[in-house]
Motif scaffolding. Structure first.
Motif, short mmCIF file in Angstrom:
data_model
loop_
_atom_site.label_atom_id
_atom_site.label_comp_id
_atom_site.label_asym_id
_atom_site.label_seq_id
_atom_site.Cartn_x
_atom_site.Cartn_y
_atom_site.Cartn_z
N SER A 40 -33.85 72.76 -27.57
CA SER A 40 -33.53 73.57 -28.74
C SER A 40 -32.02 73.75 -28.94
N PHE A 41 -31.21 73.16 -28.07
CA PHE A 41 -29.77 73.35 -28.09
C PHE A 41 -29.15 72.94 -29.42
N CYS A 42 -29.48 71.76 -29.93
CA CYS A 42 -28.86 71.27 -31.17
C CYS A 42 -29.17 72.18 -32.35
N PHE A 43 -30.39 72.67 -32.40
CA PHE A 43 -30.80 73.60 -33.45
C PHE A 43 -29.97 74.88 -33.37
N PHE A 44 -29.82 75.43 -32.17
CA PHE A 44 -29.04 76.64 -31.97
C PHE A 44 -27.56 76.40 -32.29
N ALA A 45 -27.04 75.26 -31.85
CA ALA A 45 -25.63 74.92 -32.11
C ALA A 45 -25.36 74.83 -33.60
N GLU A 46 -26.26 74.24 -34.35
CA GLU A 46 -26.09 74.12 -35.79
C GLU A 46 -26.09 75.50 -36.46
N ALA A 47 -26.99 76.38 -36.02
CA ALA A 47 -27.04 77.74 -36.58
C ALA A 47 -25.72 78.48 -36.33
N LEU A 48 -25.16 78.33 -35.13
CA LEU A 48 -23.88 78.98 -34.81
C LEU A 48 -22.73 78.35 -35.58
N HIS A 49 -22.76 77.04 -35.74
CA HIS A 49 -21.70 76.34 -36.47
C HIS A 49 -21.61 76.83 -37.91
N VAL A 50 -22.75 77.00 -38.54
CA VAL A 50 -22.77 77.48 -39.93
C VAL A 50 -22.11 78.86 -40.02
N LEU A 51 -22.43 79.75 -39.07
CA LEU A 51 -21.84 81.08 -39.08
C LEU A 51 -20.35 81.06 -38.78
N SER A 52 -19.95 80.20 -37.86
CA SER A 52 -18.55 80.19 -37.43
C SER A 52 -17.61 79.79 -38.56
N ALA A 53 -18.11 79.07 -39.53
CA ALA A 53 -17.29 78.68 -40.66
C ALA A 53 -17.08 79.83 -41.64
N ALA A 54 -17.94 80.85 -41.56
CA ALA A 54 -17.91 81.92 -42.56
C ALA A 54 -17.47 83.28 -42.03
N LEU A 55 -17.58 83.52 -40.73
CA LEU A 55 -17.34 84.86 -40.20
C LEU A 55 -16.26 84.88 -39.12
N SER A 56 -15.49 85.96 -39.07
CA SER A 56 -14.52 86.13 -37.99
C SER A 56 -15.11 87.00 -36.87
#
Length: 122
Positions: A40-56
């Motif tokens: 499930s790592f890639c799925f989790f990494a993608e979810a975090l990547h999306v947030l990291s682009a938008a939030l500090s």
């Protein structure tokens, strides 16, 4: 239980693989349920990547996580932007982990990652 700051906006599921993982995305972060491991790592990494682009400041509710491997923990710690070698801050992101189970807290402490600049355990 989803932390109040993480009221779900959208919930996605990694599918019916070996390790079930569900992520609810809120305005300030994620609420995660299931297991974070190799399948499930890639799925989790993608979810975090999306947030990291938008939030500090990113809040991650881990209360529903039954298992998280070292790669999953490393991913959350690295999200801060802190350099793992000398603790220097490369980015300006704060990551707050909510509902972190005692075994995960212990691993973070053993590795010294609980002292990572920008990381907070709530």
């Amino acid at each position: 239980m989803i932390h109040p700051r993480l009221s779900p906006v959208i919930t996605v599921d990694a599918g019916q693989g070996i390790s079930p993982l569900s992520v609810s995305r809120g305005w300030q972060g994620l609420a995660v349920t299931g297991e974070i491991d190799e399948s499930s790592f890639c799925f989790f990494a993608e979810a975090l990547h999306v947030l990291s682009a938008a939030l500090s400041v990113i809040h991650i509710d881990l209360a529903g996580v039954q298992y998280c491997d070292l790669a999953g923990l490393r991913l959350m710690v690295r999200l801060t932007g802190a350099d793992g070698l000398d603790g220097a801050q490369r980015g300006a992101r704060r990551v707050v982990l909510h509902g972190t189970a005692p075994p995960l807290r212990a691993v973070l402490g053993i590795l010294g990652w609980d002292r990572t600049p920008g990381l907070a355990l709530d």
